[in-house]
Design a protein around this motif. Structure first.
Motif, PDB file in Angstrom:
ATOM      1  N   UNK A 185       0.814  -1.222   0.000  1.00 42.28           N
ATOM      2  CA  UNK A 185       0.000   0.000   0.000  1.00 42.28           C
ATOM      3  C   UNK A 185       0.854   1.281   0.000  1.00 42.28           C
ATOM      4  N   UNK A 186       0.217   2.354  -0.432  1.00 40.80           N
ATOM      5  CA  UNK A 186       0.868   3.660  -0.447  1.00 40.80           C
ATOM      6  C   UNK A 186      -0.195   4.747  -0.468  1.00 40.80           C
ATOM      7  N   UNK A 187       0.245   5.971  -0.286  1.00 42.49           N
ATOM      8  CA  UNK A 187      -0.687   7.102  -0.185  1.00 42.49           C
ATOM      9  C   UNK A 187      -1.324   7.467  -1.521  1.00 42.49           C
ATOM     10  N   UNK A 188      -0.762   6.989  -2.637  1.00 42.05           N
ATOM     11  CA  UNK A 188      -1.319   7.311  -3.948  1.00 42.05           C
ATOM     12  C   UNK A 188      -2.461   6.387  -4.351  1.00 42.05           C
ATOM     13  N   UNK A 189      -2.597   5.269  -3.679  1.00 47.13           N
ATOM     14  CA  UNK A 189      -3.610   4.286  -4.044  1.00 47.13           C
ATOM     15  C   UNK A 189      -4.994   4.745  -3.593  1.00 47.13           C
ATOM     16  N   UNK A 190      -5.999   4.463  -4.415  1.00 44.76           N
ATOM     17  CA  UNK A 190      -7.372   4.801  -4.050  1.00 44.76           C
ATOM     18  C   UNK A 190      -7.863   3.916  -2.900  1.00 44.76           C
ATOM     19  N   UNK A 191      -7.347   2.692  -2.850  1.00 46.42           N
ATOM     20  CA  UNK A 191      -7.739   1.783  -1.782  1.00 46.42           C
ATOM     21  C   UNK A 191      -6.510   1.013  -1.327  1.00 46.42           C
ATOM     22  N   UNK A 192      -6.359   0.844  -0.015  1.00 44.56           N
ATOM     23  CA  UNK A 192      -5.197   0.150   0.529  1.00 44.56           C
ATOM     24  C   UNK A 192      -5.575  -1.042   1.395  1.00 44.56           C
ATOM     25  N   UNK A 193      -6.850  -1.381   1.443  1.00 51.59           N
ATOM     26  CA  UNK A 193      -7.293  -2.543   2.208  1.00 51.59           C
ATOM     27  C   UNK A 193      -7.893  -3.579   1.265  1.00 51.59           C
ATOM     28  N   UNK A 194      -7.856  -4.825   1.693  1.00 48.88           N
ATOM     29  CA  UNK A 194      -8.369  -5.919   0.871  1.00 48.88           C
ATOM     30  C   UNK A 194      -9.854  -6.112   1.157  1.00 48.88           C
ATOM     31  N   UNK A 195     -10.710  -6.067   0.129  1.00 51.10           N
ATOM     32  CA  UNK A 195     -12.149  -6.239   0.350  1.00 51.10           C
ATOM     33  C   UNK A 195     -12.470  -7.657   0.824  1.00 51.10           C
ATOM     34  N   UNK A 196     -13.581  -7.784   1.527  1.00 52.02           N
ATOM     35  CA  UNK A 196     -14.036  -9.109   1.954  1.00 52.02           C
ATOM     36  C   UNK A 196     -14.322  -9.970   0.737  1.00 52.02           C
ATOM     37  N   UNK A 197     -13.947 -11.234   0.807  1.00 52.01           N
ATOM     38  CA  UNK A 197     -14.209 -12.155  -0.280  1.00 52.01           C
ATOM     39  C   UNK A 197     -13.255 -12.050  -1.449  1.00 52.01           C
ATOM     40  N   UNK A 198     -12.187 -11.251  -1.300  1.00 51.50           N
ATOM     41  CA  UNK A 198     -11.227 -11.113  -2.390  1.00 51.50           C
ATOM     42  C   UNK A 198     -10.446 -12.416  -2.582  1.00 51.50           C
ATOM     43  N   UNK A 199      -9.998 -12.650  -3.810  1.00 48.58           N
ATOM     44  CA  UNK A 199      -9.260 -13.875  -4.129  1.00 48.58           C
ATOM     45  C   UNK A 199      -8.035 -13.547  -4.969  1.00 48.58           C
ATOM     46  N   UNK A 200      -6.924 -14.174  -4.621  1.00 48.21           N
ATOM     47  CA  UNK A 200      -5.667 -13.981  -5.342  1.00 48.21           C
ATOM     48  C   UNK A 200      -5.554 -14.843  -6.592  1.00 48.21           C
ATOM     49  N   UNK A 201      -6.402 -15.852  -6.706  1.00 46.81           N
ATOM     50  CA  UNK A 201      -6.270 -16.843  -7.767  1.00 46.81           C
ATOM     51  C   UNK A 201      -6.480 -16.211  -9.146  1.00 46.81           C
ATOM     52  N   UNK A 202      -5.557 -16.497 -10.043  1.00 45.19           N
ATOM     53  CA  UNK A 202      -5.655 -15.976 -11.400  1.00 45.19           C
ATOM     54  C   UNK A 202      -4.342 -15.380 -11.870  1.00 45.19           C
ATOM     55  N   UNK A 203      -4.414 -14.640 -12.968  1.00 43.90           N
ATOM     56  CA  UNK A 203      -3.225 -14.069 -13.599  1.00 43.90           C
ATOM     57  C   UNK A 203      -2.849 -12.735 -12.974  1.00 43.90           C
ATOM     58  N   UNK A 204      -1.541 -12.540 -12.772  1.00 47.98           N
ATOM     59  CA  UNK A 204      -0.995 -11.298 -12.230  1.00 47.98           C
ATOM     60  C   UNK A 204       0.042 -10.757 -13.199  1.00 47.98           C
ATOM     61  N   UNK A 205       0.055  -9.438 -13.364  1.00 52.36           N
ATOM     62  CA  UNK A 205       1.016  -8.802 -14.258  1.00 52.36           C
ATOM     63  C   UNK A 205       1.523  -7.520 -13.622  1.00 52.36           C
TER      64      UNK A 205
END
Length: 410
Positions: A186-206
């Motif tokens: 996280x950083x001060x430039x991000x619109x959101x710095x917390x992980x929403x409930x039900x979020x999932x890491x599975x999938x493609x990352x770039x």
């Protein structure tokens, strides 16, 4: 209290000049052009942001659960213009198309910055009094316990031997200090710095930016499940910590820290770990690679993944300390690179980039809280906790950690 414990550990290491910096892994001169790190945490208990005072009074940590994600990109290249990079997420992360990896402002390499990088506040003051060290699972402490550290003597360089060692390495991964160009979230430039409930890491990352090669990988391991733990006091004064098995856990570790003389400057601090030997390596409270966990299990430092309880010796509780307890479930690790690492990579192998994803789950409990009767001014001490709750439900307020440590719910 968890952060205070980290500060004390860092302070002990700094005062004793044990060479903690030497434990931090640094990239080799011929390493990859870019290194990426994803540190994935599942936190439960009262440190997850949802304090449940009644659960704490019963020796539990509450049902709150939170997910954290720390992203760090380090490169040996300069940016083409102002540094800019983004991590493009799977839709299941619910963080939008991407999150920005901001480059922090550069700081001077002085002692204050070094302490801040290690998790220690810049206004850290050497603790006063003594630190009592206990270790091991069992109804009673083993021989030679506690080891007593006098902070006054520690400041003079009189450090007890064999407390901190390189057997538990601290691996920070890419940092601003070890990179020519660096970005993080996280950083001060991000619109959101917390992980929403039900979020999932599975999938493609770039990961794409103007100071590193494009990094691509896919994850099949999601956030680890939350740890669910409780404690039970024994008639002999010991306290048994129990937890439910955590899927994908490679091993477990517990530690507790607290003050025996709450609110008194220079009073005794108490530190206990579940390690089966006198080992207080700072890396145990961090991410530990699966191979290292396997070695530490063999050395009786880490508890095996099939173990789901550990008894804190009666002598620890006898100090009268109100103990903040942390339980760690070490998790798997996923490593990627381009080109992919050969089965028998030569010492000169240097990929364009590497990426490492580390997982862990941890929970927190508070031991030594005043009983429900004491919380209610001594009334109805003979009644059960359930009856007390029905007759005098707690006020709806937002408890502070400072108040909790002083024995106050609100």
């Amino acid at each position: 209290m968890a952060m205070q414990g980290r500060w004390i550990l860092a302070g002990v290491a700094a005062v004793a000049a044990t060479g903690t910096a030497a434990l931090i892994a640094a990239p080799a001169a011929s390493g990859p052009k870019a290194r990426y790190a994803m540190d994935v945490t599942t936190t439960s208990g009262f440190m997850a942001g949802g304090v449940n005072p009644l659960a704490m009074l019963r020796g539990g940590g509450g049902d709150a659960t939170a997910h954290q994600l720390t992203l760090r990109l380090g490169s040996s290249s300069a940016a083409a213009g102002s540094p800019a990079a983004d991590h493009f997420m799977p839709a299941g992360m619910k963080l939008g198309l991407s999150v920005p990896l901001a480059t922090p402002q550069q700081r001077n390499s002085n002692s204050a910055d070094s302490l801040a990088d290690s998790g220690t506040p810049e206004d850290f003051q050497r603790p006063k009094g003594r630190l009592l060290l206990f270790w091991g699972c069992g109804a009673h402490a083993g021989p030679g316990q506690p080891v007593v550290i006098d902070f006054a003597k520690l400041a003079q360089g009189q450090m007890p031997p064999n407390l901190f060692s390189t057997t538990v390495p601290v691996d920070r991964g890419p940092t601003a200090a070890s990179s020519r160009t660096f970005g993080e979230w996280p950083n001060s430039k991000a619109k959101r710095t917390t992980i929403p409930a039900g979020a999932s890491l599975i999938g493609d990352h770039r990961i794409a930016g103007n100071y590193s090669p494009e990094i691509k990988f896919a994850l099949t391991q999601d956030f680890m499940p939350a740890m669910r733990a409780s404690s039970k006091a024994g008639a002999d004064g010991s306290v048994t910590l129990s937890w439910q098995p955590v899927d994908a856990a490679t091993g477990y570790y517990a530690w507790a820290m607290g003050a025996a003389t709450m609110g008194e400057e220079g009073g005794d601090m108490v530190w206990w770990t579940s390690a089966g030997r006198k080992e207080f390596g700072a890396g145990l409270a961090d991410w530990v690679a699966p191979a290292t966990v396997r070695r530490l299990i063999g050395e009786k430092v880490v508890l095996p993944p099939g173990q789901t309880s550990c008894t804190m010796p009666a002598e620890v509780k006898a100090t009268g300390a109100m103990l903040m307890t942390q339980l760690h479930a070490y998790g798997p690790e996923a490593d990627f690179s381009y080109p992919p690492r050969p089965a028998k990579a030569p010492a000169t192998w240097a990929p364009d980039w590497t990426a490492r994803v580390r997982y862990k789950s941890n929970t927190s409990l508070m031991l030594g809280m005043p009983g429900m009767g004491e919380m209610m001014g001594g009334r109805n001490n003979a009644r059960s906790t359930d009856e007390s709750r029905q007759e005098a439900p707690p006020k709806k307020c937002k408890p502070s950690l400072g108040g909790v440590l002083k024995g106050k719910i609100c």
